[in-house]
Scaffold this motif. Structure first.
Motif, PDB file in Angstrom:
ATOM      1  N   LYS A  51     -55.921  60.435  46.377  1.00  0.00           N
ATOM      2  CA  LYS A  51     -55.732  60.715  47.799  1.00  0.00           C
ATOM      3  C   LYS A  51     -55.496  62.206  48.017  1.00  0.00           C
ATOM      4  O   LYS A  51     -56.078  62.819  48.924  1.00  0.00           O
ATOM      5  N   GLN A 186     -58.984  55.785  48.352  1.00  0.00           N
ATOM      6  CA  GLN A 186     -58.019  56.883  48.357  1.00  0.00           C
ATOM      7  C   GLN A 186     -58.700  58.234  48.548  1.00  0.00           C
ATOM      8  O   GLN A 186     -58.295  59.029  49.392  1.00  0.00           O
ATOM      9  N   TRP A 189     -60.029  58.909  52.084  1.00  0.00           N
ATOM     10  CA  TRP A 189     -59.102  58.688  53.204  1.00  0.00           C
ATOM     11  C   TRP A 189     -59.102  59.875  54.171  1.00  0.00           C
ATOM     12  O   TRP A 189     -59.199  59.694  55.393  1.00  0.00           O
TER      13      TRP A 189
END
Length: 302
Positions: A51, A186, A189
């Protein structure tokens, strides 16, 4: 200043579209943006902090696009390069051509319609019947009017070429890595959330342009149905298109072999659209574009 440059850019895109002779010889800027996103994906999408790596990737892509747009805009050429760059990154004529090709193919046969619509949608097309092909084409027309025309023009109008470049790299990143899959949940995102943010106003503006250009001044059905869509933004132009064409859109469809039970947008509309409704969607694209052109011309004259 931005409006005076956007006006000829819109006209240039509408006149020339995507000249095949040119982009067969040189890589399209959108292709180059895709390569930049692919580079980030290859080199940063690994390890336990995906992420954070995705946020870093989106930040680097956004900064790079902004700086490139700023450098082009800084060239003392009376805005000529900005006009050309904006025209290249707008997609009105090419969008209409791709959508109308589905109607033409569907008139020949359902298999031909499936092959044509598969070029512009991400859902499974192998088993689509004629109404489902038509719905897919109309939905793509509405969503891409926002993503490919109104949103780029909106950000150019507000922030000039840097704003347009920032929007395009974000939209490209979202289309490539902004998926809810194990690989990108992730890492993608940041791209998906930033794309949602940048499309917040343009998607609603697109819905307004579609509705007003068809003298549909009652916002109630659009306000009611747009939130039913799985996307926070795509539902707005889709709901407006559904209302003005009186055609039920969205609904159940298959992705990656799995049937998704999505709700209908404008369920009162016909559920058996065909090539005629696709043609009407193409006309709606031009009517909405013309209304936007008029608005830009008015702003430029102030």
């Amino acid at each position: 200043m931005s409006a005076t440059l956007l006006l000829p850019a819109l006209l240039l895109d509408a006149a020339l579209g995507e000249p095949k002779w040119l982009w067969d010889r040189f890589p399209h800027p959108a292709v180059l943006m895709g390569r930049a996103v692919g580079f980030m994906d290859k080199h940063l999408n690994h390890g336990p902090a995906r992420k954070q790596m995705g946020i870093l990737a989106m930040t680097l892509l956004a900064l790079g696009a902004w700086v490139l747009g700023w450098l082009i805009a800084a060239i003392p050429d009376f805005g000529l390069l900005e006009i050309i760059a904006a025209a290249i990154l707008l997609a009105q004529k090419s969008l209409v051509q791709h959508v109308r090709a589905v109607a033409d193919a569907l008139r020949m046969s359902v298999p031909a319609g499936r092959r044509s619509v598969a070029m512009i949608v991400g859902r499974d097309t192998a088993t689509l019947n004629a109404p489902a092909i038509s719905r897919a084409a109309i939905e793509s027309a509405a969503e891409n009017l926002s993503d490919g025309v109104i949103a780029p023009a909106f950000w150019f109008l507000l922030l000039g070429l840097p704003g347009l470049m920032l929007y395009k790299i974000t939209n490209t990143a979202d289309s490539m890595i902004g998926h809810r899959t194990p690989k990108y949940e992730q890492f993608g995102w940041a791209a998906a959330r930033f794309d949602d943010l940048l499309n917040l106003a343009p998607a609603r503006l697109t819905a307004a342009l579609i509705a007003i250009s068809h003298l549909q001044f009652d916002p109630a059905p659009i306000l009611r149905d747009a939130p039913l869509h799985r996307s926070p933004n795509a539902g707005w132009p889709e709901a407006a298109m559904a209302v003005v064409l009186n055609t039920a859109l969205s609904g159940p469809r298959s992705y990656d072999g799995k049937m998704q039970d999505f709700p209908w947008v404008w369920p009162a509309g016909t559920r058996t659209p065909g090539p005629t409704q696709i043609d009407s969607a193409c006309n709606a694209l031009w009517r909405s574009w013309a209304l936007m052109l008029l608005a830009v011309a008015i702003i430029a004259s102030i």
